[in-house]
Design an enzyme around this catalytic site. Structure first.
Site, PDB file in Angstrom:
ATOM      1  N   GLY B  42      25.145   5.901 -32.103  1.00 20.91           N
ATOM      2  CA  GLY B  42      24.118   5.469 -31.061  1.00 20.91           C
ATOM      3  C   GLY B  42      22.729   5.394 -31.414  1.00 20.91           C
ATOM      4  O   GLY B  42      22.664   5.318 -32.885  1.00 20.91           O
ATOM      5  N   GLY B  45      22.228   8.100 -34.543  1.00 16.68           N
ATOM      6  CA  GLY B  45      22.902   7.985 -35.655  1.00 16.68           C
ATOM      7  C   GLY B  45      22.937   6.697 -36.427  1.00 16.68           C
ATOM      8  O   GLY B  45      22.513   6.548 -37.712  1.00 16.68           O
ATOM      9  N   ARG B 330      13.919  13.268 -11.850  1.00 13.04           N
ATOM     10  CA  ARG B 330      15.569  12.955 -11.366  1.00 13.04           C
ATOM     11  C   ARG B 330      15.990  14.160 -10.788  1.00 13.04           C
ATOM     12  O   ARG B 330      16.475  13.856  -9.842  1.00 13.04           O
ATOM     13  CB  ARG B 330      16.211  12.621 -12.695  1.00 13.04           C
ATOM     14  CG  ARG B 330      15.880  11.468 -13.051  1.00 13.04           C
ATOM     15  CD  ARG B 330      16.626  11.009 -14.577  1.00 13.04           C
ATOM     16  NE  ARG B 330      16.377   9.547 -14.858  1.00 13.04           N
ATOM     17  CZ  ARG B 330      16.691   9.069 -16.026  1.00 13.04           C
ATOM     18  NH1 ARG B 330      17.451   9.854 -16.777  1.00 13.04           N
ATOM     19  NH2 ARG B 330      16.307   7.943 -16.299  1.00 13.04           N
TER      20      ARG B 330
END
Lengths: 251, 642
Positions: B42, B45, B330
């Protein structure tokens, strides 16, 4: 919301070098609110409980962006709905009693590993041969240092939206990877950052594409028709121009 | 377990520079002698692999998908924060730092968060240089939008596909290094075990998903960038393959696991509609820039939303939080949606949804402008629900989205196992008890591009490591462990499926238990009952799970079974952590600890710490350690978004 009964014909193949064939499965009471992959989940749960081998298929994000899923449904890559990946296709697109023929993306360059699961690493190798700007981490200029006109950025983004699913290859009568390759070449040749290497990039990526066993483009436009991200074949025209210019200037 | 956070000395704004100066280096000519394993491709990485390879290290990178380009960072929609202050609206490194630490409800480390804000600007420059097609103004400069928990416009974006474009940027940098031979890429590998030699991480054991072979790899250090554990809940916005296995294997080998109960429940997701559902789809937070959240004022108002006049609508976020309105963080937005639904005002067939309405924005800015900003999100919504947000309000409900908890790391991103580092979502370090929107991309790339190389050089420069080989005892033992676990998973399968359960059935059961008791609101009673129910589910799994097929072939049921087995163990520390934290903070609302206005009430006196869990062996109770959080530059206050 309603339920439909389906007749599935699915390509089953144990390994790359073993022979495959279509197997038929009846699947009843499928909610039309389900996604296509959820329908396959239901089938796999059923097969598992019957002691049969579930159908192997690739999938991950299930929201149309990772590019991992994809099969051919009734002859069309990602199924009958326009501009969706298989995971975004919903069962409301089908009628009670329909027969669905489900098979893997087929191409010489995409060997089947099992059932509907294929190996698309040839795409990675095309990118590895030049689908980047050769810049190391650090020491880059300020993001606003080079203004990029909004329409140019938008055009580059249109091309950059490619998810690398391989539907274009599976739909092309020649098994060409031109739409995929041209999307990356276009994105980078449109942006100022991609100018330095533009010629070498076009030459290298096309060479790799040929080496991997993908076919040539003969303007069938099948790729554009099935592309879940509406990548335009104008990109292929752009790649052809890039390639020609590169050949003329770099030999 | 010793928790030394290794926070550098000096003033907050000088810590990172001091640290870089004080860290050991590895001479460019010597770097090629070192082998580094990176697990996951991702943002964290891929960027770490590319950067370390560019610097000359030999990198071996592993991913679970068929290509490194498919990692789940790709699904991030809205954007990436940076303190560029291109809008001259009062932003700065200091403000990004403050917003992030406040957004996390003062449960993260000052030094780490400050460093994140400091490197944020370089990330944008890096990505532009790679050819990431960020949105631009007509004059050609970079465009910004606003995200929750901030009063400045600092979010950079590429339509609703920012994660995709940033990941493809990092993937292209990684691809360049693969082409050069600096990175050896291993696709379709699942990490099954981390291997320790002399107490240090020196390699991994993987399962080749195509052949089923168990493989061993050695290295001088191991970097985990394996994402979050949201799929413990079965239904989440995570990709299907996202899992806790790599982190859990590391935990069982001695890596402390920090704040496992900190799970972000994202307020704007497409509601659940059936028990066949396999995952939930996020609708970007950026939609709250223009969408207005509301429910009918009257309980049981069954009129079509377009027929409900303004006077009968309750724009509850705008009313309750006038200064942030629809752009509250959130956790606040999620809790308020739940509260409205609990009051019986939920909409849709399940009554577990609220409206997100674009009618006013379309009236104000025109359809074209709105479509340009959110076109792909509207299309995505319509494909799933068969309803157009241009014609009627979206229906949304919170869903599990991101995990702030993760492997405990020090300032160098090293876990409590020497030589084992954790980057991106799989560590715990920067987001405290709640992550702000557009900060995950920032953290993943900060860790990979700009932080880890300093840690790598310092680690290699200060330790002399002996040569290891895959035939060493440690590797053979790890291989045996992995094979033993696979055989144990398959032990019920010989007798056929009769009387057995499937992997998914167990996964759904554990997921529901966690959602009901360790979800948006938690209390002692629920958590204790969940803890009491866990062993029976685990037992059922191990005694009854039926997995078709063989181990030496593609076996997707076996893959899932291994991950569910680890979720079942992991769930225990998640629930224990939620139980131990007898305060509310950020995402973690303990019903026993609320203000009069039903906001999360922190207890700084007793819980201003990171809880770090230590594995004490299968069947033994895990132990919790505390890393006390020290605030020298900000004063923890009750968060107010009113």
């Amino acid at each position: 919301m309603s339920d439909i009964d389906l007749n599935l014909q699915i390509w089953r193949q144990k390994k790359t070098d073993s022979p495959g064939s279509f197997q038929t499965y009846a699947l009843d009471k499928i909610s039309t609110e389900m996604s296509f992959l959820e329908m396959l989940d239901v089938l796999n749960e059923k097969l598992t409980k019957e002691g049969l081998d579930p159908v192997a298929f690739d999938h991950d994000c299930r929201e149309g962006i990772c590019g991992m899923c994809g099969t051919v449904v009734n002859g069309v890559a990602h199924g009958p709905e326009k501009e969706v990946t298989l995971c975004q296709l919903h069962m409301r697109n089908f009628q009670n009693g329909d027969t669905l023929v489900i098979e893997p993306f087929r191409s010489r360059a995409f060997p089947i590993r099992k059932d509907l699961l294929v190996d698309r690493s040839a795409f990675d190798r095309i990118i590895q041969s030049g689908g980047y700007v050769s810049v190391n981490t650090g020491g880059t200029p300020d993001g606003n240092a080079i203004p990029i006109p909004a329409p140019t950025a938008e055009l580059a983004m249109d091309a950059a939206a490619c998810i690398g699913c391989g539907a274009c290859v599976a739909s092309c009568p020649n098994g060409a990877a031109m739409l995929f390759t041209s999307a990356k070449v276009s994105q980078l040749c449109l942006l100022p950052q991609g100018q330095t290497e533009r010629h070498q990039r076009a030459l290298n990526m096309v060479e790799t594409m040929d080496k991997e066993g993908f076919g040539n483009c003969s303007n069938e436009r099948e790729c554009e028709a099935v592309c879940p991200k509406s990548i335009s074949i104008r990109n292929i025209a752009r790649l052809n121009r890039e390639y020609l210019k590169a050949v003329l200037s770099e030999g | 377990m010793e928790l030394n956070s290794q926070i550098p000395s000096g003033a907050l704004s000088e810590k990172w520079d001091n640290h870089k100066f004080n860290s050991k280096l590895v001479n460019p000519a010597n770097r090629r002698k070192y082998k580094i394993i990176v697990v996951g491709t991702g943002l964290a990485g891929a960027s770490a692999s590319a950067t370390l390879a560019e610097q000359g290290y030999q990198v071996q990178t592993f991913c679970i998908q068929d290509s490194p380009r498919r990692a789940h960072s790709i699904a991030a929609q809205g954007g990436i924060n940076a303190a560029k202050c291109y809008q001259t609206d009062g932003d700065s490194v200091q403000r990004l730092f403050y917003d992030t630490i406040k957004g996390g409800d003062f449960r993260s480390r000052e030094a780490n968060v400050y460093r994140l804000a400091q490197v944020s600007n370089s990330i944008i420059d890096q990505c532009v240089a790679q050819g990431v097609p960020f949105a631009r103004e007509y004059g050609g400069t970079m465009a910004n939008r606003s995200f929750g928990g901030a009063q400045v416009s600092r979010t950079f974006y590429a339509r609703g596909q920012t994660g995709q474009q940033l990941l493809l940027g990092a993937y292209s940098a990684l691809s360049r290094q693969i082409h050069k031979g600096q990175v050896t890429m291993y696709n379709r590998r699942e990490m099954m075990e981390v291997v320790l030699v002399d107490g240090r991480a020196r390699g991994i054991v993987t399962r080749n998903i195509i052949t089923g072979e168990i493989e061993k790899y050695t290295a001088d250090m191991v970097l985990l960038a394996t994402g979050g554990y949201g799929n413990a809940y079965f239904l989440s916005t995570n990709a299907m393959a996202s899992n806790v296995t790599a982190a859990w294997r590391a935990h069982k080998k001695g890596a402390g696991f920090a704040n496992p109960s900190f799970v972000q429940i994202h307020p704007t997701c497409i509601p659940v509609h059936g028990d066949y559902q396999s995952k939930l789809t996020l609708m970007s937070e950026s939609l709250r820039n223009d969408g207005r959240v509301w429910v009918p004022k009257k309980v049981g108002d069954k009129r079509h939303p377009n027929d409900i006049p303004d006077a009968d609508r309750d724009y509850y976020l705008e009313k309750k939080y006038p200064s942030f309105g629809n752009l509250v963080p959130r956790d606040v937005a999620s809790r308020n949606a739940k509260e409205q639904c609990d009051l019986g005002k939920g909409v849709g067939s399940t009554q577990l949804a609220v409206y997100l309405d674009f009618a006013d924005a379309i009236k104000r800015d025109g359809q074209e402008t709105i479509m340009k900003k959110y076109g792909n999100l509207f299309q995505m919504y319509e494909k799933i629900t068969d309803s157009s947000p241009l014609k009627e309000p979206m229906m949304i409900y919170p869903a599990v989205h991101y995990t702030m908890g993760g492997l405990w790391v020090d300032y160098n991103l090293m876990t409590t196992i020497p030589g084992l580092f954790a980057l991106g979502e799989c560590n715990f370090s920067d987001h405290g008890a709640n992550r702000l929107g557009a900060s995950a991309l920032m953290q993943g790339l900060a860790d990979g591009y700009f932080v880890i190389s300093t840690s790598v050089a310092n680690y290699l420069g200060t330790n002399s490591l002996r040569a290891v080989s895959t035939s060493d005892d440690a590797f053979n033992e790890a291989e045996k462990e992995v094979e033993g676990r696979i055989n144990k998973l398959l032990k019920n399968s010989a007798g056929g499926p009769a009387g057995k359960v499937t992997v998914d059935e167990i996964h759904k059961e554990i997921g529901k238990l966690l959602w009901d008791n360790c979800g948006m609101a938690r209390n002692k009673e629920g958590l204790e009952s969940a803890l009491a129910k866990l062993p029976a589910i685990k037992e059922k799994f191990w005694n009854k799970v039926y997995i078709p097929g063989d181990t030496k072939e593609i076996n997707q049921s076996l893959e899932r079974a291994g991950r569910v087995a680890d979720f079942l163990e992991f769930a225990e520390i998640m629930v224990r952590d939620a139980l131990a934290r007898e305060e509310s903070c950020g995402c973690h609302l303990r019903e026993e600890s609320q203000t009069e206005e039903n906001e999360a009430k922190r207890d700084d006196e007793n819980f201003s710490h990171v809880s770090v869990w230590e594995h004490k062996g299968d069947g033994a109770e895990p132990i919790m350690h505390k890393e006390q959080l020290v605030f020298e530059n900000v004063t923890p206050s009750q968060r107010s978004y009113k």
